[in-house]
Scaffold this motif. Structure first.
Motif, PDB file in Angstrom:
ATOM      1  N   LEU A  50       0.835  -1.203   0.000  1.00 18.50           N
ATOM      2  CA  LEU A  50       0.000   0.000   0.000  1.00 18.50           C
ATOM      3  C   LEU A  50       0.866   1.248   0.000  1.00 18.50           C
ATOM      4  O   LEU A  50       0.604   2.206  -0.746  1.00 18.50           O
ATOM      5  N   LEU A  51       1.908   1.261   0.810  1.00 16.83           N
ATOM      6  CA  LEU A  51       2.817   2.400   0.880  1.00 16.83           C
ATOM      7  C   LEU A  51       3.512   2.630  -0.455  1.00 16.83           C
ATOM      8  O   LEU A  51       3.575   3.760  -0.956  1.00 16.83           O
ATOM      9  N   MET A  52       4.034   1.563  -1.061  1.00 14.85           N
ATOM     10  CA  MET A  52       4.773   1.701  -2.302  1.00 14.85           C
ATOM     11  C   MET A  52       3.867   2.117  -3.460  1.00 14.85           C
ATOM     12  O   MET A  52       4.265   2.927  -4.308  1.00 14.85           O
ATOM     13  N   ILE A  53       2.647   1.567  -3.508  1.00 18.39           N
ATOM     14  CA  ILE A  53       1.694   1.959  -4.556  1.00 18.39           C
ATOM     15  C   ILE A  53       1.303   3.414  -4.386  1.00 18.39           C
ATOM     16  O   ILE A  53       1.173   4.160  -5.370  1.00 18.39           O
ATOM     17  N   SER A  54       1.118   3.851  -3.156  1.00 18.13           N
ATOM     18  CA  SER A  54       0.766   5.240  -2.884  1.00 18.13           C
ATOM     19  C   SER A  54       1.866   6.178  -3.379  1.00 18.13           C
ATOM     20  O   SER A  54       1.581   7.212  -4.006  1.00 18.13           O
ATOM     21  N   ILE A  55       3.119   5.831  -3.125  1.00 20.48           N
ATOM     22  CA  ILE A  55       4.233   6.660  -3.580  1.00 20.48           C
ATOM     23  C   ILE A  55       4.280   6.694  -5.097  1.00 20.48           C
ATOM     24  O   ILE A  55       4.445   7.762  -5.714  1.00 20.48           O
ATOM     25  N   LEU A  56       4.118   5.540  -5.732  1.00 24.76           N
ATOM     26  CA  LEU A  56       4.192   5.463  -7.187  1.00 24.76           C
ATOM     27  C   LEU A  56       3.093   6.291  -7.845  1.00 24.76           C
ATOM     28  O   LEU A  56       3.356   7.073  -8.779  1.00 24.76           O
ATOM     29  N   CYS A  57       1.866   6.143  -7.371  1.00 28.47           N
ATOM     30  CA  CYS A  57       0.737   6.883  -7.946  1.00 28.47           C
ATOM     31  C   CYS A  57       0.921   8.390  -7.782  1.00 28.47           C
ATOM     32  O   CYS A  57       0.721   9.169  -8.724  1.00 28.47           O
ATOM     33  N   ASN A  58       1.305   8.817  -6.589  1.00 28.03           N
ATOM     34  CA  ASN A  58       1.455  10.248  -6.338  1.00 28.03           C
ATOM     35  C   ASN A  58       2.681  10.829  -7.034  1.00 28.03           C
ATOM     36  O   ASN A  58       2.714  12.031  -7.322  1.00 28.03           O
ATOM     37  N   TYR A  59       3.660   9.993  -7.325  1.00 28.90           N
ATOM     38  CA  TYR A  59       4.813  10.445  -8.107  1.00 28.90           C
ATOM     39  C   TYR A  59       4.363  10.879  -9.506  1.00 28.90           C
ATOM     40  O   TYR A  59       4.712  11.982  -9.973  1.00 28.90           O
ATOM     41  N   PHE A  60       3.590  10.039 -10.187  1.00 27.25           N
ATOM     42  CA  PHE A  60       3.109  10.379 -11.524  1.00 27.25           C
ATOM     43  C   PHE A  60       2.076  11.512 -11.487  1.00 27.25           C
ATOM     44  O   PHE A  60       2.057  12.373 -12.374  1.00 27.25           O
ATOM     45  N   LEU A  61       1.238  11.517 -10.462  1.00 30.38           N
ATOM     46  CA  LEU A  61       0.260  12.603 -10.337  1.00 30.38           C
ATOM     47  C   LEU A  61       0.956  13.943 -10.123  1.00 30.38           C
ATOM     48  O   LEU A  61       0.524  14.972 -10.656  1.00 30.38           O
ATOM     49  N   GLY A  62       2.032  13.940  -9.351  1.00 31.43           N
ATOM     50  CA  GLY A  62       2.795  15.167  -9.143  1.00 31.43           C
ATOM     51  C   GLY A  62       3.388  15.698 -10.438  1.00 31.43           C
ATOM     52  O   GLY A  62       3.391  16.908 -10.685  1.00 31.43           O
ATOM     53  N   LEU A  63       3.878  14.793 -11.288  1.00 32.23           N
ATOM     54  CA  LEU A  63       4.436  15.214 -12.572  1.00 32.23           C
ATOM     55  C   LEU A  63       3.366  15.857 -13.454  1.00 32.23           C
ATOM     56  O   LEU A  63       3.623  16.852 -14.143  1.00 32.23           O
ATOM     57  N   HIS A  64       2.159  15.311 -13.422  1.00 32.37           N
ATOM     58  CA  HIS A  64       1.057  15.884 -14.207  1.00 32.37           C
ATOM     59  C   HIS A  64       0.623  17.230 -13.635  1.00 32.37           C
ATOM     60  O   HIS A  64       0.313  18.159 -14.386  1.00 32.37           O
ATOM     61  N   LEU A  65       0.597  17.340 -12.318  1.00 32.10           N
ATOM     62  CA  LEU A  65       0.179  18.598 -11.699  1.00 32.10           C
ATOM     63  C   LEU A  65       1.178  19.725 -11.965  1.00 32.10           C
ATOM     64  O   LEU A  65       0.816  20.908 -11.890  1.00 32.10           O
TER      65      LEU A  65
END
Length: 230
Positions: A50-65
Motif C-alpha cells: 500500500l505504501l509503495m503503490i501510494s508513492i508510485l501513484c502520487n509520483y506520476f500525479l505530481g508530474l502531471h500537476l
C-alpha cells in the motif's frame, strides 16, 4: 519496531549507518529508501505494498500537476481534487471501516505529507520531483515515517539532492537521539507505569490524591513520549 527497542538500537541502526557510510554519495538516497522500506517491513510487512503503490501513484500525479498550461488549468484543479480525495479516502477507510485489518503503520503521516507535496506542486511552490527514489526517500524516511513529525517537502528538497554530514553533525544527531531516547525510556515509560497501576486498581477504589497523581502521570507520559519521539 520502535526506536527504543533493542532490535532498532543494536541491530538495525548500526547496520544501516555502516551501509550508508560506505555507499557512494550519489546512491545514498537509494540506500536510505531501501533501509526505510526494510524498517517499515519489520514493523508490519502487510501494508508495505500500500505504501509503495501510494508513492508510485502520487509520483506520476505530481508530474502531471506540475505541467503549466492555461488550457488545462481546470483539468489540473480536477486532478488535484481527485488526488487529495483518493489519498484521504484510503486513510478514512482504514480509520473507520478497516475493522480487523487494523491501521497501517504511519498512514496518517505519509498521507498528509503526500497531500502537502501535491498541493505545493500544484501551486508552483516546488517543482515536481522527477526522481522516484528522491520522492520515495522523502515519504518513507524511517526516522519520521511511523511516529512523525510531518515534514514539508520544501524543508528537505535541497538535502535530497545534495547534503554533507560532518563529524560534528553526526555528534549533534547522536546527542539529540540520546536526549529523545532518555525522554521516552527514562521518563515517559517509567511514569507511565504509575498510570497503569492506577488503571489496574480501578477508578472506584483510589483516593483523590492518587487520582490526581495518576492524571499528572498520564499527562507526563504523553508529553515526554511524544517529545522524545519528535
Amino acid at each position: 519496531m520502535i526506536f527504543s527497542s533493542i532490535e532498532f538500537l543494536l541491530w538495525f541502526l548500526p547496520i544501516f549507518l555502516i551501509v550508508y557510510g560506505i555507499t557512494p554519495r550519489k546512491c545514498r538516497n537509494l540506500t536510505l529508501l531501501v533501509g526505510s522500506i526494510v524498517f517499515y517491513a519489520m514493523g508490519d510487512v502487510r501494508y508495505l505494498p500500500l505504501l509503495m503503490i501510494s508513492i508510485l501513484c502520487n509520483y506520476f500525479l505530481g508530474l502531471h500537476l506540475a505541467k503549466r498550461s492555461p488550457k488545462t488549468l481546470w483539468r489540473k484543479k480536477l486532478l488535484l481534487i481527485l488526488t487529495l480525495g483518493a489519498n484521504l479516502a484510503v486513510l478514512l477507510w482504514f480509520k473507520d471501516w478497516g475493522g480487523s485489518a487494523g491501521l497501517p503503520l504511519g498512514i496518517s503521516f505519509y498521507t498528509f505529507q503526500i497531500a502537502a507535496y501535491v498541493i505545493d506542486v500544484y501551486r508552483g511552490i516546488v517543482p515536481a520531483e522527477k526522481s522516484y527514489v528522491n520522492l520515495g526517500t522523502y515519504l518513507t524516511m524511517f526516522p519520521q515515517l511511523i511516529a512523525g513529525p510531518i515534514v514539508n517537502y520544501t524543508e528537505v528538497s535541497s538535502c535530497l539532492k545534495r547534503r554533507t554530514v560532518t563529524a560534528r553533525d553526526f555528534e549533534s544527531g547522536v546527542r539529540i537521539l540520546v536526549i529523545g531516547l532518555g525522554s521516552k525510556v527514562i521518563i515517559a515509560d517509567r511514569v507511565g507505569m504509575l498510570w497503569n497501576n492506577v488503571q489496574t486498581i480501578g477508578f472506584n477504589s483510589i483516593s483523590t490524591p492518587l487520582a490526581w497523581l495518576g492524571a499528572v502521570a498520564y499527562s507526563m507520559e504523553l508529553y515526554f513520549d511524544f517529545a522524545g519521539y519528535s
